[in-house]
Every structure is written in structure tokens, then in C-alpha cells.
Design an enzyme around this catalytic site. Structure first.
Site, PDB file in Angstrom:
ATOM      1  CB  CYS A  42      -0.912  -0.010   1.227  1.00 57.13           C
ATOM      2  SG  CYS A  42      -2.104   1.355   1.237  1.00 57.13           S
ATOM      3  CG  ASP A  44      -0.823   4.020   5.299  1.00 56.72           C
ATOM      4  OD1 ASP A  44       0.064   4.570   5.994  1.00 56.72           O
ATOM      5  OD2 ASP A  44      -2.015   3.973   5.629  1.00 56.72           O
ATOM      6  NE  ARG A  46      -0.888   4.749   8.755  1.00 53.31           N
ATOM      7  CZ  ARG A  46      -2.145   4.456   9.079  1.00 53.31           C
ATOM      8  NH1 ARG A  46      -2.556   4.628  10.326  1.00 53.31           N
ATOM      9  NH2 ARG A  46      -2.984   3.975   8.179  1.00 53.31           N
ATOM     10  CG  HIS A  98      -1.607  -1.104   6.001  1.00 50.63           C
ATOM     11  ND1 HIS A  98      -2.148  -0.076   6.729  1.00 50.63           N
ATOM     12  CD2 HIS A  98      -1.736  -0.739   4.696  1.00 50.63           C
ATOM     13  CE1 HIS A  98      -2.561   0.871   5.895  1.00 50.63           C
ATOM     14  NE2 HIS A  98      -2.324   0.495   4.664  1.00 50.63           N
ATOM     15  CB  CYS A 101      -5.722  -0.475   4.647  1.00 52.78           C
ATOM     16  SG  CYS A 101      -5.406   0.070   2.948  1.00 52.78           S
TER      17      CYS A 101
HETATM   18 ZN    ZN Z   1      -3.401   1.153   3.004  1.00 54.84          ZN
END
Ligand code: ZN
Length: 210
Positions: A42, A44, A46, A98, A101
Site C-alpha cells: 500500500c 500508506d 506508515r 495492513h 488501511c
Molecule cells: Zn493502506
């Protein structure tokens, strides 16, 4: 938050640190890449592939998008998979989702999100495929977590559907496809233990391309 100037200071420190342990680090890095892993994760901020895997530059070929999706008409992800398998000859392909998400959360939300609609619809399709299991989960957090896991599983299956993966696996035994979830609350990487051989056989009943 990291300042813009700080990024370049960090870069200088990183170069010095790498050179202190190996004076020829960048010379070797510039020559070629020979990674064993393709990581599809992803976008993302993080969830950083190399950090959580403890991998160094040159060890992981990376593709990231919202919701770690493998869509058959997405030229980007399909080019990455084809190049990784055909040219880099990666041994493992990882799809990593994750918990928490935002992409999966958005796909569980009744809202018009413009250009994101067709992208997130792929996750809604995962929900539809597994609606009996998901709708039986009464706790919304558990249902959210489970959709994250099932989405990873379905994207692994999408990787297995590709001709390049089927062909190279049949001839060389590689690449093997794995599904992971990062538990963002603890940092723990969870292997969903996708049975690659079994999935491949099941997939090939319908999607056999070679
Ligand atoms: Zn995500």
C-alpha cells in the site's frame, strides 16, 4: 514532521554512514540490481517496505498503490510484475496489506469518491466475493481486519492469474507468491500462509494461460 531541508541533511548522513561500512557501497549499487523479492504494498506512509523487512537497497523491487491492488488492466502493476519475473527473475512475490488501511476503509464507506470509485471498486468486489464470511462478523473492527486479509489474498490470486507468473513457475519453480499483513498497531508482520501450489491449481482450472 520532517522538514524539507532536513531530508537533504539526512541524505548526506546516510551516504556517510553507508561509506563508513563499505567504501564501495555506491559503486556496487550503481552497477546492477539483483533482488529476490518483488513487494507489492500500500502507498500508506506508515508502511515502508524496506524498513519493516530490514532490507537494504538492491534487495527488494517495490510497487505501491492505494490498497495494494493487482488489477489486470493496470499497466503499471502489470509492467512491474512482468519485469520482475522475466528480467529480474525474482524468487518471491509478496502482496502486503495492513490493518487500518485507508483504502480498504474507504471501500467500506457509502460515498462517492470520484476517480477513486473505480479503483476502490476492486476492494468492494473482494467484499462481495466473501460477503457471507464478512457479514457474519458483527464486530466492525474485526470485519475491517478480515477484509484487509481477504483483499491481500485476492490480490495474490490476481498475481497468480498472470501468464508470466504461471509460465515461469512451471518452468523454474519460481516465483512463489506470498500474502502478508502488517499489523500497524504492533509493527508485526503476519504471514497469511497462502498455499501457493493449491491456489495455482485452483486458479488454473479457469485462468490457465499456458
Ligand atoms: Zn493502506
Amino acid at each position: 514532521m520532517i522538514s524539507y531541508e532536513k531530508i537533504f541533511e539526512n541524505n548526506a548522513a546516510w551516504i556517510a554512514e553507508k561509506k563508513s561500512t563499505d567504501a564501495t557501497f555506491f559503486e556496487k549499487l550503481a552497477k546492477e540490481q539483483n533482488p529476490d523479492y518483488l513487494y507489492i504494498g500500500c502507498s500508506d506512509s506508515r508502511v515502508t517496505a524496506e524498513d519493516m523487512m530490514g532490507a537494504s537497497p538492491g534487495e527488494v523491487f517495490v510497487h505501491r498503490n492505494i490498497g495494494n491492488l493487482v488489477v489486470s488492466i493496470d499497466l503499471n502493476v502489470m509492467s512491474v510484475i512482468n519485469y520482475a519475473v522475466r528480467n529480474l527473475k525474482v524468487k518471491n512475490i509478496i502482496v502486503c496489506g495492513h490493518y487500518n488501511c485507508g483504502g480498504v476503509k474507504a471501500a467500506m464507506t457509502q460515498e462517492d469518491m470520484g476517480i477513486l470509485n473505480p479503483w476502490l471498486r476492486n476492494i468492494r468486489d473482494v467484499f462481495r466475493l466473501h460477503r457471507n464470511e464478512l457479514q457474519a462478523i458483527t464486530d466492525p473492527k474485526q470485519q475491517f481486519d478480515r477484509l484487509v486479509e481477504l483483499n491481500v489474498r485476492e490480490q495474490c490470486i490476481n498475481v497468480i492469474k498472470t501468464a508470466v507468473v504461471q509460465k515461469h513457475y512451471m518452468s523454474s519453480g519460481f516465483p512463489v507468491v506470498h500474502g502478508w499483513v502488517l499489523d500497524i498497531r504492533s509493527g508485526k508482520l503476519i504471514d497469511l500462509h497462502i498455499d501457493f501450489e493449491k491456489e495455482l491449481k485452483g486458479i488454473q482450472e479457469i485462468y490457465k494461460l499456458i
